[in-house]
Design an enzyme around this catalytic site. Sequence first.
Site, PDB file in Angstrom:
ATOM      1  N   MET A  50      34.612  30.216 -24.006  1.00 60.80           N
ATOM      2  CA  MET A  50      33.703  29.471 -23.112  1.00 60.80           C
ATOM      3  C   MET A  50      33.621  27.992 -23.495  1.00 60.80           C
ATOM      4  O   MET A  50      32.549  27.384 -23.430  1.00 60.80           O
ATOM      5  CB  MET A  50      32.300  30.101 -23.151  1.00 60.80           C
ATOM      6  N   LYS A  56      28.104  36.304 -13.839  1.00 59.31           N
ATOM      7  CA  LYS A  56      27.573  35.116 -14.496  1.00 59.31           C
ATOM      8  C   LYS A  56      28.664  34.051 -14.448  1.00 59.31           C
ATOM      9  O   LYS A  56      29.460  33.935 -15.378  1.00 59.31           O
ATOM     10  CB  LYS A  56      27.194  35.423 -15.939  1.00 59.31           C
ATOM     11  N   ASP A  80      30.031  42.425 -14.493  1.00 56.40           N
ATOM     12  CA  ASP A  80      30.215  40.984 -14.610  1.00 56.40           C
ATOM     13  C   ASP A  80      31.431  40.537 -13.815  1.00 56.40           C
ATOM     14  O   ASP A  80      32.279  41.346 -13.445  1.00 56.40           O
ATOM     15  CB  ASP A  80      30.422  40.594 -16.081  1.00 56.40           C
ATOM     16  N   GLY A 103      33.109  42.278 -19.282  1.00 56.39           N
ATOM     17  CA  GLY A 103      34.417  41.816 -19.697  1.00 56.39           C
ATOM     18  C   GLY A 103      34.505  41.737 -21.208  1.00 56.39           C
ATOM     19  O   GLY A 103      33.533  41.410 -21.886  1.00 56.39           O
ATOM     20  N   GLY A 104      35.684  42.075 -21.766  1.00 55.24           N
ATOM     21  CA  GLY A 104      35.853  42.020 -23.207  1.00 55.24           C
ATOM     22  C   GLY A 104      35.062  43.100 -23.914  1.00 55.24           C
ATOM     23  O   GLY A 104      35.123  44.273 -23.557  1.00 55.24           O
TER      24      GLY A 104
END
Length: 417
Positions: free
Chosen positions: A347, A232, A210, A263-264
């Site tokens: 987000m 994304k 990502d 990620g994360g």
Amino acid sequence: MTSNPYPLGLRLHGRRVVVVGGGAVATRRVPALLDAGADVLLVAPELTPALRARVDAGRLHWVPRRFVPEDLDGAWLVHVAIDDPMAAASVSAVAAERRIFCVRADDRTAATAWTPAVTRHGPVTVAVLGGGDPRRAMTVRDAIRDLLAVRLAPDGIAGRPDASTGTTGGRQAGRQAGRVALVGAGPGDPELITVKGWRLLTEADVVVADRLVPGLLLDELRPDVELVDASKIPYGPSRAQEEINQILVDRALAGAFVVRLKGGDPYVFGRGGEELLACAAAGVPVTVVPGVTSSIAAPAAAGIPVTHRGVAHEFTVVSGHLAPDAPASLVRWDALAGLHGTLVILMGLKNLAAITATLIAHGRSPQTPAAVVQEATTGTQRVLRSTLGEVAADLRAADLRPPAVVVVGDVVGALDG
């Protein structure tokens, strides 16, 4: 007689480096240049989504066309990251005329500079040249990284065999073929990936990454690893999730070890569950490696504990990618407004004005402390402190952009003075 290369550490801060090409090789090489503070000029008709995100964030300059000799004006170094030998040779010829060192991804023998296999441990950078053999350099680099990891983990956890993978300390030992690992890469700092996550990454045949993955992790991949950019970018170009699922399944069924680097944490709004189900349906075994989620790491990096004695006894993590009034939203914003604990929103920048207005309309005080943490745990981290009633306007004024985490609650000021 072949001369040995002369090892040198380049101090590129503020100096122009030209990268020709906008594909997978450039995606892997650019993060290390940015980490060195270089003024990067990217010359390519098209870019991967991950590189485009860095351009949009103002991290580098992009000229959307083919290379011309004038692109090397003022350059200290050039990376040729294209697979067209004739085009690459023309770039390196111009570099040679101007006495600019040139790295060639297509032909190491024609290059005037080589990129070493690198591992980083805080301020320590170890670079290994393998006499032109990248596999040899990677093997030595991995052994050094294993030793550094063991030094930081006295119980030897970095070198213990892993029953789920049949590996020890990043080296292959009867490695299984045709499988997938969903690996959480952490919030942004490449050193925050787990030891197990990094070990599996060094063994991968294919890496599907990502855009939020720390770029320096990609710079450490073996040169023969297939890198699939599954970026994304919010409200921009993206691959359909079904296509990503199919890539994981197809590569694994062909016998590859595939690492889906996210990620994360893979399961915190990472759609890792969908990928696991797709692999399971195809009979592909999956290993899940949790990652440090930004919902906790971003506040911590900004000096904000998500819980604190006498201040907050609970915290809630929600996605703000849909507006509160969107029919598809599953978040009960009215219920969240009545909680006394910490609210962490991922987000949520695009819809922050609507989110804060909804929380206030349902009883949350507009004076509730709020903060926004952009690009947490990285060298470009920014922190905005405000209140629930003002944070959306302050966000626009400060020109903060994704990726960013919003924190609402009294914990925002719990550690102040």
